[in-house]
Design a protein around this motif. Structure first.
Motif, PDB file in Angstrom:
ATOM      1  N   PRO A 278      -4.015   6.706   2.040  1.00 39.19           N
ATOM      2  CA  PRO A 278      -3.045   7.731   1.639  1.00 39.19           C
ATOM      3  C   PRO A 278      -3.569   9.157   1.688  1.00 39.19           C
ATOM      4  O   PRO A 278      -2.872  10.059   2.144  1.00 39.19           O
ATOM      5  N   GLN A 279      -4.797   9.395   1.237  1.00 44.19           N
ATOM      6  CA  GLN A 279      -5.274  10.772   1.172  1.00 44.19           C
ATOM      7  C   GLN A 279      -5.558  11.341   2.558  1.00 44.19           C
ATOM      8  O   GLN A 279      -5.240  12.495   2.845  1.00 44.19           O
ATOM      9  N   SER A 280      -6.138  10.548   3.429  1.00 46.63           N
ATOM     10  CA  SER A 280      -6.362  11.000   4.801  1.00 46.63           C
ATOM     11  C   SER A 280      -5.040  11.269   5.506  1.00 46.63           C
ATOM     12  O   SER A 280      -4.876  12.279   6.208  1.00 46.63           O
ATOM     13  N   ASN A 281      -4.084  10.358   5.328  1.00 46.60           N
ATOM     14  CA  ASN A 281      -2.776  10.553   5.966  1.00 46.60           C
ATOM     15  C   ASN A 281      -2.090  11.813   5.454  1.00 46.60           C
ATOM     16  O   ASN A 281      -1.425  12.524   6.218  1.00 46.60           O
ATOM     17  N   LEU A 282      -2.253  12.100   4.173  1.00 45.21           N
ATOM     18  CA  LEU A 282      -1.652  13.300   3.610  1.00 45.21           C
ATOM     19  C   LEU A 282      -2.317  14.560   4.162  1.00 45.21           C
ATOM     20  O   LEU A 282      -1.643  15.523   4.542  1.00 45.21           O
ATOM     21  N   LYS A 283      -3.654  14.545   4.227  1.00 49.09           N
ATOM     22  CA  LYS A 283      -4.350  15.749   4.680  1.00 49.09           C
ATOM     23  C   LYS A 283      -4.050  16.052   6.139  1.00 49.09           C
ATOM     24  O   LYS A 283      -3.917  17.216   6.531  1.00 49.09           O
ATOM     25  N   LEU A 284      -3.948  15.009   6.973  1.00 51.53           N
ATOM     26  CA  LEU A 284      -3.652  15.199   8.392  1.00 51.53           C
ATOM     27  C   LEU A 284      -2.155  15.243   8.690  1.00 51.53           C
ATOM     28  O   LEU A 284      -1.755  15.390   9.843  1.00 51.53           O
ATOM     29  N   ALA A 285      -1.346  15.113   7.630  1.00 55.55           N
ATOM     30  CA  ALA A 285       0.113  15.112   7.778  1.00 55.55           C
ATOM     31  C   ALA A 285       0.567  14.073   8.795  1.00 55.55           C
ATOM     32  O   ALA A 285       1.448  14.319   9.619  1.00 55.55           O
ATOM     33  N   SER A 286      -0.043  12.882   8.722  1.00 53.63           N
ATOM     34  CA  SER A 286       0.249  11.837   9.703  1.00 53.63           C
ATOM     35  C   SER A 286       1.525  11.073   9.393  1.00 53.63           C
ATOM     36  O   SER A 286       2.117  10.471  10.290  1.00 53.63           O
ATOM     37  N   GLY A 287       1.936  11.059   8.143  1.00 54.25           N
ATOM     38  CA  GLY A 287       3.122  10.308   7.751  1.00 54.25           C
ATOM     39  C   GLY A 287       2.833   9.447   6.542  1.00 54.25           C
ATOM     40  O   GLY A 287       1.761   9.534   5.931  1.00 54.25           O
ATOM     41  N   PHE A 288       3.793   8.597   6.196  1.00 53.44           N
ATOM     42  CA  PHE A 288       3.695   7.784   4.989  1.00 53.44           C
ATOM     43  C   PHE A 288       3.794   6.302   5.336  1.00 53.44           C
ATOM     44  O   PHE A 288       4.762   5.868   5.959  1.00 53.44           O
ATOM     45  N   CYS A 289       2.814   5.546   4.936  1.00 56.27           N
ATOM     46  CA  CYS A 289       2.882   4.104   5.103  1.00 56.27           C
ATOM     47  C   CYS A 289       3.928   3.548   4.130  1.00 56.27           C
ATOM     48  O   CYS A 289       3.880   3.849   2.933  1.00 56.27           O
ATOM     49  N   PRO A 290       4.873   2.730   4.608  1.00 54.59           N
ATOM     50  CA  PRO A 290       5.935   2.200   3.733  1.00 54.59           C
ATOM     51  C   PRO A 290       5.421   1.037   2.881  1.00 54.59           C
ATOM     52  O   PRO A 290       5.786  -0.126   3.079  1.00 54.59           O
ATOM     53  N   VAL A 291       4.583   1.341   1.931  1.00 53.35           N
ATOM     54  CA  VAL A 291       3.852   0.330   1.179  1.00 53.35           C
ATOM     55  C   VAL A 291       4.786  -0.631   0.455  1.00 53.35           C
ATOM     56  O   VAL A 291       4.577  -1.849   0.467  1.00 53.35           O
ATOM     57  N   GLN A 292       5.814  -0.102  -0.188  1.00 56.61           N
ATOM     58  CA  GLN A 292       6.684  -0.994  -0.955  1.00 56.61           C
ATOM     59  C   GLN A 292       7.464  -1.940  -0.042  1.00 56.61           C
ATOM     60  O   GLN A 292       7.641  -3.114  -0.369  1.00 56.61           O
ATOM     61  N   GLU A 293       7.898  -1.452   1.119  1.00 58.06           N
ATOM     62  CA  GLU A 293       8.584  -2.342   2.067  1.00 58.06           C
ATOM     63  C   GLU A 293       7.641  -3.433   2.563  1.00 58.06           C
ATOM     64  O   GLU A 293       8.038  -4.596   2.706  1.00 58.06           O
ATOM     65  N   LEU A 294       6.400  -3.065   2.820  1.00 56.96           N
ATOM     66  CA  LEU A 294       5.421  -4.061   3.240  1.00 56.96           C
ATOM     67  C   LEU A 294       5.197  -5.088   2.142  1.00 56.96           C
ATOM     68  O   LEU A 294       5.156  -6.296   2.389  1.00 56.96           O
ATOM     69  N   HIS A 295       5.073  -4.609   0.925  1.00 56.86           N
ATOM     70  CA  HIS A 295       4.877  -5.522  -0.211  1.00 56.86           C
ATOM     71  C   HIS A 295       6.075  -6.444  -0.385  1.00 56.86           C
ATOM     72  O   HIS A 295       5.914  -7.659  -0.602  1.00 56.86           O
ATOM     73  N   ASP A 296       7.272  -5.892  -0.263  1.00 59.14           N
ATOM     74  CA  ASP A 296       8.493  -6.704  -0.423  1.00 59.14           C
ATOM     75  C   ASP A 296       8.575  -7.782   0.645  1.00 59.14           C
ATOM     76  O   ASP A 296       9.197  -8.834   0.420  1.00 59.14           O
ATOM     77  N   ASN A 297       7.952  -7.540   1.787  1.00 60.16           N
ATOM     78  CA  ASN A 297       7.964  -8.521   2.871  1.00 60.16           C
ATOM     79  C   ASN A 297       6.683  -9.367   2.909  1.00 60.16           C
ATOM     80  O   ASN A 297       6.426 -10.069   3.882  1.00 60.16           O
ATOM     81  N   HIS A 298       5.892  -9.269   1.830  1.00 54.26           N
ATOM     82  CA  HIS A 298       4.684 -10.099   1.658  1.00 54.26           C
ATOM     83  C   HIS A 298       3.630  -9.837   2.734  1.00 54.26           C
ATOM     84  O   HIS A 298       2.929 -10.758   3.154  1.00 54.26           O
ATOM     85  N   VAL A 299       3.527  -8.571   3.155  1.00 55.54           N
ATOM     86  CA  VAL A 299       2.452  -8.173   4.065  1.00 55.54           C
ATOM     87  C   VAL A 299       1.245  -7.767   3.215  1.00 55.54           C
ATOM     88  O   VAL A 299       1.383  -7.042   2.226  1.00 55.54           O
ATOM     89  N   ASN A 300       0.073  -8.229   3.614  1.00 52.79           N
ATOM     90  CA  ASN A 300      -1.145  -7.915   2.859  1.00 52.79           C
ATOM     91  C   ASN A 300      -1.543  -6.456   3.087  1.00 52.79           C
ATOM     92  O   ASN A 300      -1.850  -6.057   4.202  1.00 52.79           O
ATOM     93  N   VAL A 301      -1.555  -5.662   2.019  1.00 53.12           N
ATOM     94  CA  VAL A 301      -1.900  -4.239   2.094  1.00 53.12           C
ATOM     95  C   VAL A 301      -3.205  -3.999   1.347  1.00 53.12           C
ATOM     96  O   VAL A 301      -3.392  -4.467   0.226  1.00 53.12           O
ATOM     97  N   THR A 302      -4.102  -3.269   1.991  1.00 54.26           N
ATOM     98  CA  THR A 302      -5.378  -2.916   1.394  1.00 54.26           C
ATOM     99  C   THR A 302      -5.513  -1.397   1.380  1.00 54.26           C
ATOM    100  O   THR A 302      -4.618  -0.686   1.851  1.00 54.26           O
TER     101      THR A 302
END
Length: 446
Positions: A278-302
């Motif tokens: 999250p912090q690297s993505n924010l600093k480089l303005a790369s975008g937002f990982c849809p963490v909650q959608e991934l979690h809702d679909n049972h994707v393993n997020v680290t």
């Protein structure tokens, strides 16, 4: 009474064993580097005698944190270029600096610096992608940490290798050398879809299947990456990797800020893991990982920090805090990514992605005694009502007092036990002066 080498008493122990709970006034018995029992303190003192007893009466004990995406050697580029988008940052600052400065000595010290910082922040294991991994392996062993070292691959030459075949040859030699080592493991690490062409990707897919190794790659990091792939290959990067047989339960995909619903379903169906930075993505303005959608679909997020060059620190506790808050903002839901899930991302989820959940990632009988101890007897951390939420939202890495790996102390009372802090700081300062003196000042102005 049974005799054990080490008995650890804790005020709050968060085992991360699948239950969102803290064990209050419990003890951990350690023998041969492994946890043999977790019991209420009054039972443990009746059950065990020990050589060494460690009492943490005003602390929270959690599994050792795992940083699932690093470029450890790049620590010597901390602060090299700020406030730039990814491709400008890479093309005009980082890659030229690597061509000029990166060598075995650079990677050795950069890795030492990174590991010292991570240990002080409670990290016991890191998943790395950088050049000269054979040098990093030596330093990992000396430090006592666990290191998953990337067999890096790019299409273009660097001071490390001249071509794809040489990258692969050196990587496979590394894997062969450390295939049975308890601290060092290897992953295939093609840098990104825009830096690795089809034939090397096909080779990696075949080798990963043959050897049963993970594949660690930057993926769907920016909108520009997606558009470049569509223009060059007629498809999005994840689809391209899938056609090469790389999207499976050994894929460790880093960033993933640009995802469509069908892609999330593919990740879920194949069991791939995502590293959220999250912090690297924010600093480089790369975008937002849809963490909650991934979690809702049972994707393993680290969670990963990325490098000190893009993030400026290797603070996994800070990433947990940022990830939890950012997920709520992106989902517009205060219940998104609750504290326990954020802590899972930095412990057992990360261990699962790396294929070591049977070894570490939680505090359970039979697993390695990898632990992070956080001191909460401070103004900034009082009072404590609920230890899990407190760990994510109200603690900082400066509160980490002790770090254990395989039953051995790497940090004790905030002092490094296996690395020479003064020597590392002195050498890093010398490298910084050399790089600053050798670079045009405009390279640092952004």
């Amino acid at each position: 009474m049974k005799h054990v080498p080490t008995l650890i008493h804790g005020k709050h122990i968060i085992p991360m064993d699948g239950k969102a709970r803290a064990l209050n006034d419990f003890s951990i018995a350690v023998q041969d580097g492994h946890i043999i029992d977790i019991a209420p303190r009054h039972e443990a003192v009746d059950r065990y005698s020990c050589d060494a007893c460690h009492t943490y009466d005003h602390h929270i004990i959690i599994p050792g944190l795992i940083n699932t995406h690093t470029h450890a050697g790049m620590s010597l580029f901390r602060g090299l270029a700020h406030d730039l988008p990814l491709m400008e940052w890479l093309n005009h600052h980082i890659w030229p600096a690597e061509q000029k400065w990166m060598n075995e000595d650079f990677v050795r010290l950069g890795t030492q610096l990174a590991m010292a910082e991570m240990i002080r922040g409670g990290v016991t294991c890191f998943n790395d992608m950088y050049f000269f991994p054979e040098i990093a392996a030596q330093e990992v062993i000396r430090s006592g940490m666990r290191g998953h070292l990337g067999m890096i691959l790019l299409d273009f030459p660097t001071p490390y290798a001249a071509c794809a075949e040489e990258y692969l040859s050196k990587g496979l030699e590394l894997h062969s050398r450390y295939s049975s080592h308890p601290q060092v493991r290897c992953t295939f690490a093609p840098h990104a879809p825009y830096t690795v062409s089809d034939r090397p990707l096909e080779r990696i897919a075949a080798l990963a299947d043959e050897l049963g190794l993970p594949v660690h790659i930057h993926l769907h990091e920016t909108e520009n990456e997606i558009s470049m792939s569509v223009e060059q290959y007629g498809m999005r990067p994840l689809q391209r990797l899938n056609e090469h047989g790389l999207v499976n339960d050994r894929l460790i995909a880093v960033h993933m800020t640009q995802l469509e619903n069908e892609e999330i379903e593919l990740l879920a169906d194949t069991g791939a893991s995502i590293v959220h930075c999250p912090q690297s993505n924010l600093k480089l303005a790369s975008g937002f990982c849809p963490v909650q959608e991934l979690h809702d679909n049972h994707v393993n997020v680290t969670l990963g920090t990325d490098s000190c060059a893009s993030n400026d620190d290797l603070d996994v506790l800070g990433e947990m805090h940022t990830a939890a808050l950012l997920a709520k903002g992106v989902a517009r839901d205060a219940s998104a990514m609750p504290a326990y899930e954020s802590l899972r991302c930095a412990t057992i989820n990360a261990a699962s992605a790396l294929g070591i959940a049977h070894i570490t990632g939680s505090l359970e009988t039979g697993k390695a005694a990898d632990m992070t101890v956080i001191d909460i007897e401070q103004i900034e951390a009082q009072p404590v009502y609920e230890p899990i939420g407190h760990t994510v939202y109200a603690t900082q890495r400066a509160q980490v007092s002790d770090v254990w790996v395989q039953g051995e102390l790497l940090l004790h009372d905030k002092q490094l036990q296996t690395l020479d802090q003064d020597e590392i700081v002195s050498s890093a300062r010398e490298w910084g002066k050399k790089i600053l003196d050798g670079e045009n000042s405009s390279d640092f102005s952004g």
